[in-house]
Design an enzyme around this catalytic site. Structure first.
Site, PDB file in Angstrom:
ATOM      1  N   SER A   1       1.398   2.327  -0.272  1.00 30.92           N
ATOM      2  CA  SER A   1       0.690   3.600  -0.216  1.00 30.92           C
ATOM      3  C   SER A   1      -0.585   3.470   0.595  1.00 30.92           C
ATOM      4  O   SER A   1      -1.312   2.484   0.488  1.00 30.92           O
ATOM      5  CB  SER A   1       0.357   4.071  -1.639  1.00 30.92           C
ATOM      6  N   CYS A   2      -0.829   4.474   1.438  1.00 30.44           N
ATOM      7  CA  CYS A   2      -2.080   4.567   2.180  1.00 30.44           C
ATOM      8  C   CYS A   2      -2.525   6.015   2.149  1.00 30.44           C
ATOM      9  O   CYS A   2      -1.933   6.840   1.457  1.00 30.44           O
ATOM     10  CB  CYS A   2      -1.927   4.068   3.622  1.00 30.44           C
ATOM     11  N   ASP A   3      -3.557   6.335   2.880  1.00 27.45           N
ATOM     12  CA  ASP A   3      -4.149   7.667   2.770  1.00 27.45           C
ATOM     13  C   ASP A   3      -3.173   8.767   3.159  1.00 27.45           C
ATOM     14  O   ASP A   3      -3.034   9.760   2.465  1.00 27.45           O
ATOM     15  CB  ASP A   3      -5.402   7.745   3.639  1.00 27.45           C
TER      16      ASP A   3
ATOM     17  N   ILE B   1      -1.188   8.227  -1.081  1.00 27.57           N
ATOM     18  CA  ILE B   1      -1.753   7.919  -2.390  1.00 27.57           C
ATOM     19  C   ILE B   1      -1.451   9.040  -3.386  1.00 27.57           C
ATOM     20  O   ILE B   1      -1.085   8.795  -4.538  1.00 27.57           O
ATOM     21  CB  ILE B   1      -3.281   7.727  -2.277  1.00 27.57           C
TER      22      ILE B   1
END
Length: 492
Positions: free
Chosen positions: A410-412, A443
């Site tokens: 997960s990232c922004d 996220i």
């Protein structure tokens, strides 16, 4: 270092713009597939398209006028107040659509979140005051009544104001194009990309105006200003020829990911290693846009991600060579200047500022915006503050091998770095004979059945808020991390 940056006036402004940009892009990015679908239909079936068809071309106008703004309004509403916010956001957006004659993308970005915020305030005011058994009645009628009022307001008041604003912005862009001044925009855009302000510029300003222009003329050059992969390609090619050490060794792989995958973040650390290279991407961007303008280039829809394949897919009939011309000239100019700057860089300075250090600096810069955005996205200021202070701490939960069925990167945004990390680990797991599912998400979209969540260390606490029952693993670099091999050994 990060705290010092954030405490400075310029750091605070940058964080604020990053937060605003992520909010705007959060409304657009989940719906990019719909924009691309509209672009494909437009490129194929309008009278000047690849396969002109009067019947199928009837889809073009309703999609851009109704569907796309409604999707943005609904998405913006869900960001503020989940599904109820999405419904009322779409309602108010419908009012502004019907009350105007142009595609209402800017209006949708305003009305969707605004309507959701109003409903959220009402829901807070009556929380705990409804008698048992009347909850559904109150919820449905409150949304319906407030939604009706806001729809009428947007139809009669907000719509005309946004329409005039859009026309002013469009006239300003037309003025720049007609006077050959549009290339100057890249003097702002290229440095903004390195500071992660590209979403605010691209999805917040350029794309809405470009879509309105494309609906009138069939194409728009504004789609190409920020997304041009040429300047970044030139930087990476220069490192392949004139770079040193790990930067030179990794530049070829980064160039493939950047140019064909459209993930522009991959070249940002290479500029941070040698900040003088910002001159190269500015020169490349200005040259590319000037070339686009010279040949009358444009695309029919946003090329997202900014890949050469997206440019080819979104080019109008007869406009492919023009669309590619600016990429080539931008890459050449950026390459020549970057190579010259790299050749004249002192060896000591170059060796003392390696790629990993630059990557860490880039993550710190991006994290500043992520931490600020978390307060809005998660609506938990205390948790966000804790995330900023303790982001390096990994989860204490360690799940047994038999309990792990899904790993989530997960990232922004859930597209760039997390997609690369998920791909790397997926290959390693497959080679080890493991059948564990590996996916990537934003996220805010971490699924409830995630067993292990892998994030950059600056985002770990935000991920814990979204998935408190999962095991959380913090990493420094999505492209290479010792945690990958440790995880494979543990689960295989």
């Amino acid at each position: 270092m990060q705290q010092v940056q954030n405490s400075s006036p310029t750091g605070g402004i940058r964080v604020g713009v990053q937060k605003f940009g992520r909010f705007l892009s959060g409304m657009v990015m989940p719906n990019i597939g719909a924009f691309i679908a509209w672009g494909i239909i437009t490129a194929l079936f309008i009278p000047t398209g690849w396969l002109p068809n009067d019947t199928l071309a009837k889809l073009v106008d309703p999609i851009i006028k109704y569907l796309l703004p409604l999707l943005i309004g609904y998405t913006g509403g869900t960001m503020i107040h989940k599904q109820r916010g999405g419904v009322i956001g779409a309602l108010m957006t419908m009012g502004i659509i019907v009350g105007t004659d142009i595609p209402m993308f800017l209006g949708a970005m305003i009305c969707g979140p605004l309507a959701a915020w109003v409903l959220k305030q009402f829901d807070k005011s009556i929380e705990g005051k409804i008698k048992s058994g009347f909850e559904m009645l109150v919820n449905n009628f409150s949304l319906g009544i407030i939604g009706a009022i806001l729809t009428l307001i947007s139809y009669s008041g907000v719509g005309p104001v946004i329409e005039q604003l859009t026309k002013i912005l469009s006239n300003g862009v037309e003025f720049l194009v007609n006077h050959n001044l549009i290339p100057l925009a890249n003097i702002i855009i290229e440095p903004a990309k390195i500071l992660f302000l590209n979403n605010a510029i691209n999805h917040g300003v350029l794309s809405p105006i470009a879509l309105e222009e494309a609906s009138r003329t069939g194409q728009s050059i504004l789609f190409m200003l920020e997304s041009n992969p040429g300047p970044g390609l030139g930087i990476l090619l220069a490192y392949m020829i004139a770079g040193r050490g790990s930067a030179k060794q990794s530049a070829s792989g980064a160039a493939i990911i950047h140019f064909f995958g459209g993930i522009h973040e991959i070249y940002f650390p290479y500029i941070l290693m040698n900040p003088r290279l910002i001159l190269a991407v500015i020169a490349g961007g200005v040259t590319g846009t000037f070339t686009f303008s010279l040949f009358g280039a444009g695309l029919v829809a946003p090329p997202s991600p900014g890949s050469i394949f997206a440019y080819i897919a979104m080019a109008p009939k007869g406009g492919l060579l023009a669309a590619l011309s600016g990429i080539v000239t931008a890459a050449i100019v950026s390459f020549v200047i970057a190579a010259l700057l790299l050749k004249t860089t002192k060896k000591e300075a170059a060796d003392g500022d390696d790629l990993e250090q630059a990557s860490a600096r880039m993550k710190e810069m991006k994290a500043a915006g992520n931490t600020a955005a978390a307060a809005t996205a998660v609506a938990a200021p205390a948790a966000t503050s804790q995330a900023a202070q303790h982001a390096e701490a990994a989860s204490e939960t360690v799940k047994a091998k038999e309990d792990v069925h899904k790993i989530v990167f997960s990232c922004d945004a859930g597209m760039g770095s997390s997609a690369m990390g998920a791909s790397i680990l997926r290959k390693k797991m497959k080679a080890a004979g493991s059948d564990v599912t590996v996916i990537n998400t934003a996220i805010s979209d971490i699924p409830g059945d995630a067993d292990i969540v892998i994030t950059h260390k600056t985002l770990t606490d935000r991920a814990k808020i979204q998935a408190p029952k999962a095991e959380h693993i913090s990493i420094d670099n999505f492209l290479k991390s010792p945690e990958y091999d440790k995880l494979v050994d543990r689960l295989s």
